[in-house]
Design a protein around this motif. Structure first.
Motif, PDB file in Angstrom:
ATOM      1  N   GLU A  91      -4.803 -10.422  15.898  1.00  0.00           N
ATOM      2  CA  GLU A  91      -4.301 -10.705  14.410  1.00  0.00           C
ATOM      3  C   GLU A  91      -5.579 -10.294  13.322  1.00  0.00           C
ATOM      4  O   GLU A  91      -5.056  -9.613  12.397  1.00  0.00           O
ATOM      5  N   GLU A  92      -6.612 -10.878  13.600  1.00  0.00           N
ATOM      6  CA  GLU A  92      -7.464 -10.693  12.770  1.00  0.00           C
ATOM      7  C   GLU A  92      -8.198  -9.261  12.744  1.00  0.00           C
ATOM      8  O   GLU A  92      -8.452  -8.510  11.783  1.00  0.00           O
ATOM      9  N   ALA A  93      -8.297  -8.674  14.138  1.00  0.00           N
ATOM     10  CA  ALA A  93      -8.676  -7.218  14.231  1.00  0.00           C
ATOM     11  C   ALA A  93      -7.660  -6.214  13.610  1.00  0.00           C
ATOM     12  O   ALA A  93      -8.094  -5.431  12.962  1.00  0.00           O
ATOM     13  N   LEU A  94      -6.358  -6.685  13.558  1.00  0.00           N
ATOM     14  CA  LEU A  94      -5.284  -5.829  12.886  1.00  0.00           C
ATOM     15  C   LEU A  94      -5.031  -6.028  11.649  1.00  0.00           C
ATOM     16  O   LEU A  94      -3.766  -5.291  10.949  1.00  0.00           O
ATOM     17  N   GLY A  95      -5.842  -6.967  10.896  1.00  0.00           N
ATOM     18  CA  GLY A  95      -5.430  -7.143   9.695  1.00  0.00           C
ATOM     19  C   GLY A  95      -4.001  -8.015   9.377  1.00  0.00           C
ATOM     20  O   GLY A  95      -3.466  -8.020   8.136  1.00  0.00           O
ATOM     21  N   GLN A  96      -3.535  -8.801  10.301  1.00  0.00           N
ATOM     22  CA  GLN A  96      -2.591  -9.747  10.255  1.00  0.00           C
ATOM     23  C   GLN A  96      -2.887 -10.894  10.035  1.00  0.00           C
ATOM     24  O   GLN A  96      -1.784 -12.009   9.995  1.00  0.00           O
ATOM     25  N   ASN A  97      -4.008 -11.296   9.836  1.00  0.00           N
ATOM     26  CA  ASN A  97      -4.292 -12.945   9.492  1.00  0.00           C
ATOM     27  C   ASN A  97      -4.232 -12.983   8.065  1.00  0.00           C
ATOM     28  O   ASN A  97      -4.594 -14.081   7.516  1.00  0.00           O
TER      29      ASN A  97
END
Length: 253
Positions: A91-97
């Motif tokens: 989620e962090e890597a894909l900008g979903q955080n």
């Protein structure tokens, strides 16, 4: 002297993993892994092996492990991956955080279907704004959201902190809509219109051309048909013990 960490154990606790540039093909697969991890978490699973996750997402285990290494996740030998931490990393890597907000422009047949799709919000991409120019559509509600006129794009996108724009307009209108979204500060656009959009370098555009996708599928259908015909012809021409069978059922020497 401190021994180096075992790559199979992943980065040391509290350490920040060194992130390499992630290839675009890997980014697409990471999104698939994240979706599967969410499904596994809903089922109550706490760990998953690379083999299990690879089978569930349709890739080979080696490719999966390489993809996950880009985000600094290596799993634990004999255990696999803990689902909750890996999900957080993805989620962090894909900008979903952090919160995303999606605006959809064009609520015709395709746009209306997209606007009514509940899966966007469930994956962290809630549609918060809808736009069109049709007086019969402006003012109606879809999933509780009022359709605004496209001239309201700058105001509404700013108020609702829109980060992603979806364009589902006819081709001739797409570039003008794109320009309005960019002027409103939107830097990521998903384009369903059958045109190539011109955008500044800092704007990312993903194009979804359904007609092209169907043509690609048609190509594969035709290729399989040709391969099947070639195989049939080869089998028909084969005889017994290397001889060719003639039209009357005899053997040609």
């Amino acid at each position: 002297m401190t021994a180096p960490p075992d790559p199979a154990q992943g980065p040391a606790e509290g350490a920040t993993a060194t992130r390499r540039a992630i290839p675009e093909a890997s980014v697409a697969r990471l999104a698939v892994y994240l979706r599967m991890l969410r499904e596994l978490a809903e089922q109550g699973a706490e760990t998953v092996s690379s083999e299990e996750l690879a089978v569930a997402t349709g890739v080979n285990p080696a490719k999966l492990r390489k993809d996950l290494s880009y985000i600094g996740s290596y799993g634990t030998r004999g255990v696999g991956y803990e689902i909750a931490p890996l999900r957080h990393q993805l989620e962090e890597a894909l900008g979903q955080n952090h919160a995303q907000s999606v605006a959809l422009v064009g609520v015709g047949n395709l746009g209306h279907a997209l606007a009514g799709y509940g899966g966007f919000a469930g994956t962290g991409f809630p549609v918060t704004a809808l736009f069109d120019i049709d007086p019969d559509l402006v003012g109606i509600r879809i999933n509780g959201i009022v359709v605004e006129h496209v001239r309201e794009i700058p105001r509404v996108c700013a108020e609702r902190k829109v980060t992603i724009g979806i364009i589902a307009t006819p081709g001739p209108a797409a570039q003008g809509v794109c320009d309005q979204l960019v002027s409103a500060g939107v830097r990521s656009i998903l384009n369903f219109a059958p045109v190539v959009l011109q955008v500044p370098d800092e704007v990312e555009v993903r194009k979804v051309d359904l007609a092209v996708e169907l043509q690609i599928l048609a190509f594969h259908v035709a290729r399989r048909h040709l391969e099947a015909n070639a195989s049939t012809e080869a089998n028909t021409g084969a005889g017994v013990n290397g001889h060719t069978v003639n039209g009357t059922g005899g053997l040609l020497q």
